[in-house]
Scaffold this active site. Structure first.
Site, PDB file in Angstrom:
ATOM      1  CD  GLN A  46       0.305  -2.330   3.952  1.00  0.00           C
ATOM      2  OE1 GLN A  46       1.109  -1.764   3.327  1.00  0.00           O
ATOM      3  NE2 GLN A  46      -0.710  -1.864   4.175  1.00  0.00           N
TER       4      GLN A  46
ATOM      5  CD  GLU B  30      -2.818   1.058   2.508  1.00  0.00           C
ATOM      6  OE1 GLU B  30      -3.110   0.169   3.251  1.00  0.00           O
ATOM      7  OE2 GLU B  30      -3.699   2.138   2.757  1.00  0.00           O
TER       8      GLU B  30
ATOM      9  CE1 TYR C 187      -3.405  -6.232   9.026  1.00  0.00           C
ATOM     10  CE2 TYR C 187      -5.629  -5.173   9.036  1.00  0.00           C
ATOM     11  CZ  TYR C 187      -4.484  -5.509   8.159  1.00  0.00           C
ATOM     12  OH  TYR C 187      -3.998  -5.033   7.269  1.00  0.00           O
TER      13      TYR C 187
ATOM     14  CG  ASN D  42      -9.362  -1.277   1.755  1.00  0.00           C
ATOM     15  OD1 ASN D  42      -8.907  -2.453   2.039  1.00  0.00           O
ATOM     16  ND2 ASN D  42      -8.924  -0.271   2.814  1.00  0.00           N
ATOM     17  CD  GLU D  43     -10.165  -2.248   6.306  1.00  0.00           C
ATOM     18  OE1 GLU D  43      -9.914  -1.202   6.927  1.00  0.00           O
ATOM     19  OE2 GLU D  43      -9.207  -3.384   6.704  1.00  0.00           O
TER      20      GLU D  43
ATOM     21  CD  GLU E 298      -5.958  -4.627   4.515  1.00  0.00           C
ATOM     22  OE1 GLU E 298      -5.733  -4.323   5.381  1.00  0.00           O
ATOM     23  OE2 GLU E 298      -6.268  -3.910   3.431  1.00  0.00           O
TER      24      GLU E 298
ATOM     25  CG  ASN F 131      -7.534   2.530   5.568  1.00  0.00           C
ATOM     26  OD1 ASN F 131      -8.569   1.355   5.243  1.00  0.00           O
ATOM     27  ND2 ASN F 131      -7.066   2.546   6.647  1.00  0.00           N
TER      28      ASN F 131
END
Ligand code: AHR
Ligand code: AHR
Length: 489
Positions: free
Chosen positions: A330, A25, A237, A170-171, A283, A70
Site C-alpha cells: 500500500q 486501505e 504478493y 475485493n478478493e 495489489e 479486505n
C-alpha cells in the site's frame, strides 16, 4: 559479462502510466496516522500530513485505489460522509479494529486532487448491497436533482467527482473475506451490481475481481463478466527470507500476467468483445513478514525488496500491452514505501526504484535481447512449465515517440558480483554525458529507518560516452536507471 541489444523499431507496446498506481486501505496506520493525522503539527487544516504528501508526490502516482482491501467488504460508505463529529464509530471486522469514519469519500477525493491522482473506488460486495453501490456512484458522479447527488452538494461539493474507476468487490474468493462467494455466485452478483452502477453513470469503468490471474476462479469470472467490465484484477504478493527467491519472484507475476492475457484473448474471441479489456494488477508488493492483523502489516523493507520492486516494474513494462493499471499495496505504513512516526517519516528502500522509474519512464516499451549469467535457485526443482534458471540481469527499455530519449532500467540481482554490461542500440548511441542513477546499499539485507534514512538510496553519477556500444559496470545488488539521448544534438 552481460549483453543487451535494442532495436528502436521493435516496439513491445505502449506503457500506461497507471502502472504506477497506489492503494490506501483503512488498515493499521495507512490512513489514520499515515496520510491523515488530525491534530498533528505536521498536518494541514484538512488533517493531511504535509510531509507524507510531499513524499507521495515524489512517487508520481496517477491513480489511487481505496478504501480496501479486505476492509471494504464490511464498509458502509454512508457512515463516512457529513459532519465528521457526527459520524458513527463502528467495529471493523476485517482487521479487528474500530473505524472512526473521520476519513470518508469526500476526504478521499480531496486527497486524490491534492496529489494529482485519479480516484479508484472498490465497492462493498460483502455486507454491501446493490443499492449502496449504485448510491455511491450517484453520490460521486450524479448531476441531476436526486437524493445522493444532493447529499454531495449539501456536504459542500457542487461539482460531480467524476470517479471513473470502480472495483466490483475485493478478493471475493477468499475465506478471510466478509461475504466470500463461489466463483459462479460472484459472477451472478457482480453482473447485477454492474448493471445498476453503469445505469447510474454509463461513463464509469468497472474492474472484475480476479485472483492470481490464471486460476479456475479467474477463468469463470472472466467468462462471466467480460461483457460488463474493462479490467480484470490480479492480486499477487511475493517474497521470502531468501534473496534470490525474492528478487526472481516478479517473474512469477509476469507469468501470471501473460497467462491472464491469453485467457482474455480467448474470452474476447469467444464472445466477440470489442471494448478494451486489460488487467488491473491492483495489489502487488513484497509481503511475507508481517502477515498478522496485530502487526498492522508494518513490513520493514530491505535492499533485496527494493531490487524486487524494480523487477516488478520492469515486468509491468514488458507486459504493458496486457496491463491497464497496477496499484502497489500500500502507500503509507502498511506494506509501504513511506513510513511515518508522530514526528516525521522515512522512505523505505522500496520507495526509490518506484520514484526513479515513475519519473524516468518513456511511453513506448521496446523488446530487448539480453544475454546474462544465470542463477538456479537452491532446492528448486525446475519442472516443465515452470520458470528459471533466471538471468541475473533484468532489463526494461522505453523510448519517447520522437525517438530522442531512451530509458533503461537495469537490475543486477547478484548479491555479490558486479556485472560488466555492454549495451548496443542498433540505431547507435551518440556521444554524450549520461546520467546514471543507482539504487543500492551496503548489502542485500540493508534497510532504512528513522535514524538511518539513507542506507539504501539513489546515487547519481555521470558517465562520459564517446559513441558506439556502451560498456558499463552495474555494481552487485543495484538497480540502475539510465537516460540516454538518441539524437546527435
Ligand atoms: O493489502 C493487504 C491486504 O491484502 C488487502 O486488504 C487484501 O485485499 C489483500 O489480501
Ligand atoms: O492476512 C489475511 C489474508 O490472508 C490476506 O488478506 C490474504 O492475502 C492472505 O491470504
Amino acid at each position: 559479462m552481460a549483453r543487451v541489444r535494442i532495436d528502436l523499431d521493435r516496439v513491445a507496446g505502449h506503457v500506461d502510466r497507471r502502472i504506477f498506481g497506489g492503494f490506501i486501505e483503512h488498515l493499521g496506520r495507512c490512513i489514520y496516522g499515515g496520510i491523515f493525522d488530525e491534530g498533528s503539527p505536521l498536518s494541514d487544516a484538512r488533517g493531511f500530513r504535509t510531509d507524507v504528501m510531499q513524499a507521495v508526490e515524489g512517487l508520481n502516482i496517477p491513480i489511487l485505489r481505496w478504501p480496501g482491501g479486505n476492509f471494504v467488504s464490511g464498509y458502509d460508505w454512508t457512515d463516512g460522509i457529513g459532519p465528521q463529529d457526527q459520524r458513527p464509530r463502528r467495529p471493523e471486522l476485517a482487521w479487528h479494529s474500530v473505524e472512526s469514519n473521520r476519513f470518508g469519500t469526500d476526504e478521499f477525493i480531496e486527497y486524490c486532487r491534492a496529489i494529482g491522482a485519479q480516484p479508484y473506488i472498490c465497492v462493498n460486495m460483502g455486507t454491501g448491497t446493490m443499492d449502496q453501490a449504485r448510491a455511491w456512484v450517484e453520490y460521486c458522479n450524479g448531476t441531476g436533482d436526486t437524493y445522493w447527488a444532493n447529499q454531495r452538494r449539501a456536504n459542500g461539493h457542487d461539482e460531480p467527482y467524476n470517479v471513473r474507476y470502480w472495483g466490483l468487490g475485493n478478493e471475493m474468493y477468499g475465506a478471510w473475506q466478509i461475504g466470500a462467494l463461489a466463483a459462479e455466485d460472484y459472477v451472478k452478483k457482480a453482473i447485477e451490481f454492474a448493471k445498476v452502477m453503469i445505469w447510474t453513470d454509463p461513463s464509469i469503468e468497472l474492474v472484475g475481481c480476479g485472483l492470481s490471474g490464471w486460476s479456475e476462479w479467474d477463468w469463470t469470472v472472466l467468462n462471466g463478466l467480460a461483457k460488463h467490465v474493462r479490467y480484470h484484477s490480479i492480486h499477487i504478493y511475493t517474497g521470502s527470507e531468501d534473496h534470490y527467491e525474492t528478487v526472481f519472484s516478479p517473474h512469477k507475476a509476469e507469468r501470471a500476467i501473460r497467462l491472464c492475457a491469453a485467457m482474455i484473448e480467448r474470452v474476447r474471441y469467444d464472445q466477440g468483445i470489442e471494448h478494451d479489456l486489460t488487467i488491473a494488477y491492483d495489489e502487488w508488493n513484497v509481503w511475507f513478514r508481517q502477515r498478522a492483523a496485530a502487526s498492522r502489516l508494518e513490513e520493514r523493507y530491505t535492499l533485496t525488496d527494493a531490487l524486487t520492486i524494480a523487477g516488478y516494474l520492469n515486468a509491468f513494462i514488458r507486459q504493458c500491452e496486457a496491463l491497464g493499471m497496477a496499484n502497489q499495496a500500500q502507500l503509507v505504513n502498511v506494506i509501504a514505501p513511506i513510513f511515518t512516526s508522530p514526528d516525521g517519516l522515512f522512505k523505505q528502500t522500496i520507495y526509490y526504484p518506484f520514484a526513479l522509474l515513475a519519473a524516468a519512464i518513456q511511453p513506448v516499451a521496446l523488446n530487448t535481447w539480453v544475454d546474462s549469467p544465470t542463477h538456479v535457485l537452491s532446492g528448486d526443482t525446475i519442472r516443465p512449465g515452470d520458470e528459471g534458471p533466471y538471468d541475473l540481469l533484468d532489463v526494461s527499455a522505453t523510448r519517447d515517440e520522437a525517438r530522442e530519449r531512451l530509458t533503461l532500467s537495469l537490475v543486477n540481482r547478484s548479491a555479490i558480483d558486479d556485472l560488466e554490461t555492454t549495451i548496443d542500440v542498433l540505431q547507435g548511441i551518440p556521444a554524450q554525458q549520461i546520467e546514471l542513477n543507482d539504487v543500492t546499499g551496503p548489502d542485500v539485507s540493508a534497510t532504512n529507518d528513522i535514524t538511518h534514512p539513507d542506507t539504501v538510496t539513489i546515487h547519481t553519477r555521470t558517465l562520459t560516452h564517446n559513441g558506439g556500444p556502451l560498456t558499463l559496470t552495474i555494481p552487485a545488488h543495484t538497480h540502475q536507471v539510465l537516460q540516454l539521448r538518441l539524437s546527435e544534438d
